[in-house]
Write an enzyme that holds these catalytic residues in place. Structure first.
Site, PDB file in Angstrom:
ATOM      1  CB  CYS A 194      -0.919   0.003   1.219  1.00 55.16           C
ATOM      2  SG  CYS A 194      -2.159  -1.278   1.132  1.00 55.16           S
TER       3      CYS A 194
HETATM    4  N1  LIG Z   1      -2.631  -5.978   1.716  1.00 52.72           N
HETATM    5  C1  LIG Z   1      -3.069  -4.896   2.325  1.00 52.72           C
HETATM    6  O1  LIG Z   1      -2.688  -4.639   3.435  1.00 52.72           O
HETATM    7  C2  LIG Z   1      -4.079  -3.976   1.683  1.00 52.72           C
HETATM    8  C3  LIG Z   1      -4.732  -3.050   2.502  1.00 52.72           C
HETATM    9  C4  LIG Z   1      -5.666  -2.198   1.946  1.00 52.72           C
HETATM   10  C5  LIG Z   1      -5.894  -2.250   0.581  1.00 52.72           C
HETATM   11  N2  LIG Z   1      -5.231  -3.130  -0.211  1.00 52.72           N
HETATM   12  C6  LIG Z   1      -5.544  -3.154  -1.626  1.00 52.72           C
HETATM   13  O2  LIG Z   1      -6.395  -4.264  -1.886  1.00 52.72           O
HETATM   14  C7  LIG Z   1      -6.111  -4.825  -3.171  1.00 52.72           C
HETATM   15  C8  LIG Z   1      -5.780  -6.294  -3.018  1.00 52.72           C
HETATM   16  O3  LIG Z   1      -4.610  -6.417  -2.239  1.00 52.72           O
HETATM   17  P1  LIG Z   1      -4.174  -7.768  -1.553  1.00 52.72           P
HETATM   18  O4  LIG Z   1      -3.115  -7.393  -0.579  1.00 52.72           O
HETATM   19  O5  LIG Z   1      -5.354  -8.524  -1.087  1.00 52.72           O
HETATM   20  O6  LIG Z   1      -3.533  -8.534  -2.808  1.00 52.72           O
HETATM   21  P2  LIG Z   1      -3.135 -10.100  -2.870  1.00 52.72           P
HETATM   22  O7  LIG Z   1      -2.090 -10.189  -3.917  1.00 52.72           O
HETATM   23  O8  LIG Z   1      -2.871 -10.615  -1.504  1.00 52.72           O
HETATM   24  O9  LIG Z   1      -4.455 -10.809  -3.383  1.00 52.72           O
HETATM   25  C9  LIG Z   1      -5.026 -10.582  -4.616  1.00 52.72           C
HETATM   26  C10 LIG Z   1      -5.609 -11.871  -5.140  1.00 52.72           C
HETATM   27  O10 LIG Z   1      -6.266 -11.582  -6.369  1.00 52.72           O
HETATM   28  C11 LIG Z   1      -6.080 -12.687  -7.242  1.00 52.72           C
HETATM   29  N3  LIG Z   1      -6.381 -12.265  -8.606  1.00 52.72           N
HETATM   30  C12 LIG Z   1      -5.550 -11.748  -9.539  1.00 52.72           C
HETATM   31  N4  LIG Z   1      -6.242 -11.476 -10.664  1.00 52.72           N
HETATM   32  C13 LIG Z   1      -7.523 -11.828 -10.428  1.00 52.72           C
HETATM   33  C14 LIG Z   1      -8.715 -11.791 -11.212  1.00 52.72           C
HETATM   34  N5  LIG Z   1      -8.729 -11.309 -12.449  1.00 52.72           N
HETATM   35  N6  LIG Z   1      -9.847 -12.232 -10.652  1.00 52.72           N
HETATM   36  C15 LIG Z   1      -9.862 -12.706  -9.389  1.00 52.72           C
HETATM   37  N7  LIG Z   1      -8.779 -12.774  -8.612  1.00 52.72           N
HETATM   38  C16 LIG Z   1      -7.621 -12.326  -9.124  1.00 52.72           C
HETATM   39  C17 LIG Z   1      -4.660 -13.108  -6.961  1.00 52.72           C
HETATM   40  O11 LIG Z   1      -4.429 -14.429  -7.373  1.00 52.72           O
HETATM   41  C18 LIG Z   1      -4.567 -12.944  -5.456  1.00 52.72           C
HETATM   42  O12 LIG Z   1      -4.905 -14.128  -4.773  1.00 52.72           O
HETATM   43  C19 LIG Z   1      -4.990  -3.990  -3.747  1.00 52.72           C
HETATM   44  O13 LIG Z   1      -5.533  -2.969  -4.544  1.00 52.72           O
HETATM   45  C20 LIG Z   1      -4.352  -3.376  -2.525  1.00 52.72           C
HETATM   46  O14 LIG Z   1      -3.716  -2.147  -2.819  1.00 52.72           O
HETATM   47  C21 LIG Z   1      -4.342  -4.020   0.319  1.00 52.72           C
END
Ligand SMILES: NC(=O)c1ccc[n+]([C@@H]2O[C@H](COP(=O)([O-])OP(=O)(O)OC[C@H]3O[C@@H](n4cnc5c(N)ncnc54)[C@H](O)[C@@H]3O)[C@@H](O)[C@H]2O)c1
Length: 438
Positions: A275
């Site tokens: 993030c």
């Molecule tokens: N990790 C954090 O702490 C956090 C906090 C707040 C916001 N975010 C935001 O949330 C979003 C997700 O982050 P995350 O940390 O969960 O990512 P992550 O990489 O842990 O998980 C994302 C998942 O999406 C899957 N994926 C990829 N393409 C896909 C598709 N077309 N359809 C369905 N699934 C698909 C991946 O395989 C993966 O399992 C990002 O935009 C991030 O910036 C993350």
């Protein structure tokens, strides 16, 4: 009943089937929160191994205990699938896919695009869609809405409902998790906002509706830009204090005694995670397309990205006090994850520190209680097992991530030299000629 009334009713009586696109750090906890609230949840992720693991009742996310997955899998409340056609039977979908940067530093929206393309195949009247992935203001309207309407011929706010709700989860945190962290929601239309709010209110303790998707998108970027800039400020303060010969940690602790008008941030070896190092650059990129330079973001980014190099130069200086060169010295890096007590390596500054130390000829080993091994730049790294034995052998122990499981007094007692980038040693490190702090 029209589509809006039908959707509201399905949320009120919890008969709506919920889909989660992307079962990562954000999507998996959200899936559990909806299942806990009594909804049937289908999680969709293209990675088959993740799907299989979840369907076996096992979790790969540190904040989600396996028993909470197992319970919902056994009761039929949660199933995982790699097959996007499951969306056909889903009433409401949260999109939780990654939003990284390209190598050039530009936003990589390919995951939002591919998720939208899949959704467009299966969207049906009454469907409610919430984008959760962090992105620049305008994405929900310009990319998701436009494409869904183009493919389906349906109208947003009438035939289907679309909103943005940023995820604020802080992995590893115990006091605020998905269920009790207030959730901001902004719809593409007023009805979209109302329907999405009604849905999330069934599972999340506090929902904060705002007037548009753009306000919700921008609110998330304000939160993370605020952190990034304040971290940049204290990182620069640490550079200034080093020149002044003043203990930056004591300065910050003293300032933090002010009960108002000050918020404590601490310096460190650089930004990490999915993030803070990334999201503000989405905003600055968007502003560049509007001929505006986001100056605070650029400056803070410059300072923060310079920190790993600064840490390495300070380790070099510390070794120098014992008449040792960095080249050929054995350096033990403690902590590879980007922050304490989690296993997330994404954008971790420890990886940069390790790489830079190696570039300068140091023999680098690492230990992390949460990360047994990892691959970086095509090379495998394995955490040392005999921690105190390695501490004894090292010319310098570099504390890069202050995991709470470490026995710091024992580490200090066995080390010949410590560089502490997190003030993990606290008082133990004061007036100790073998301890150097950021
Ligand atoms: N990790 C954090 O702490 C956090 C906090 C707040 C916001 N975010 C935001 O949330 C979003 C997700 O982050 P995350 O940390 O969960 O990512 P992550 O990489 O842990 O998980 C994302 C998942 O999406 C899957 N994926 C990829 N393409 C896909 C598709 N077309 N359809 C369905 N699934 C698909 C991946 O395989 C993966 O399992 C990002 O935009 C991030 O910036 C993350």
């Amino acid at each position: 009943m029209n589509t809006k009334e039908t959707a509201l009713k399905k949320f009120a009586d919890r008969s709506a089937v919920i889909g989660i696109l992307g079962l990562g750090y954000v999507g998996l906890p959200l899936a559990v929160v909806f299942a806990d609230a009594g909804f049937k949840v289908v999680g969709i992720d293209p990675i088959q191994s993740k799907v299989d693991e979840l369907n076996r009742g096992s979790s790969y996310i540190i904040d989600v205990p396996s028993n909470s997955i197992e319970k919902h899998v056994n009761s039929g409340a949660f199933t995982a699938s790699a097959d996007f056609s499951s969306l056909r039977d889903v009433d409401a979908v949260s999109i939780c896919v990654p939003t990284p940067l390209r190598k050039t530093g530009d936003p990589d929206l390919s995951f939002i695009i591919s998720a939208t393309e899949e959704l467009a195949k299966y969207i049906h009247p009454g469907m409610v869609i919430v984008l959760e992935s962090t992105t620049y203001p305008g994405t929900t309207r310009e990319m998701v809405q436009t494409r869904l309407e183009e493919v389906s011929g349906m109208k947003t706010g009438k035939d289907f409902f679309l909103a943005f709700s940023p995820e604020r989860v802080d992995p590893g945190r115990k006091d605020f998790t998905t269920i009790n962290t207030p959730k901001v929601i902004g719809g593409i239309t007023a009805d979209c906002g109302e329907v999405a709010t009604a849905w999330y209110r069934q599972a999340i303790q506090t929902v904060v509706p705002v007037s548009s998707a753009e306000v919700a998108e921008m609110a998330k970027l304000l939160e993370n830009t605020f952190r990034m800039i304040n971290i940049g400020l204290v990182n620069e303060l640490s550079l200034m204090c080093d020149r002044l010969g003043v203990d930056v940690w004591e300065v910050i602790d003293a300032a933090a005694t002010k009960p108002f008008g000050f918020m404590k941030f601490t310096p460190g070896p650089g930004l990490g995670g999915h993030c803070i190092p990334i999201d503000p650059l989405y905003l600055s990129w968007k502003l560049k397309t509007l001929n505006y330079t986001a100056r605070f973001i650029e400056l803070a980014s410059e300072i923060n990205t310079g920190m790993p190099r600064y840490v390495v130069s300070r380790i070099q200086d510390a070794l120098n006090t014992q008449s040792k060169a960095l080249k050929g010295s054995r350096v033990l890096v403690l902590g590879a994850a980007y922050k304490p007590d989690i296993d997330d390596l994404r954008e971790s500054p420890a990886l940069d520190v390790i790489h830079l130390l190696q570039q300068k000829g140091a023999e680098v080993h690492y230990h992390d209680p949460f990360v047994s091994h990892f691959f970086h730049d095509g090379k495998e790294y394995v955490s040392v097992t005999d921690l105190l034995g390695e501490v004894k052998k090292a010319d310098c122990v570099a504390i890069i991530t202050n995991h709470s499981a470490y026995d710091y007094p024992a580490i200090l007692a066995n080390a010949s030299l410590v560089f502490d980038a997190r003030n993990a040693l606290g008082k133990l490190g004061r007036d100790n000629s073998k301890v150097f702090k950021l």
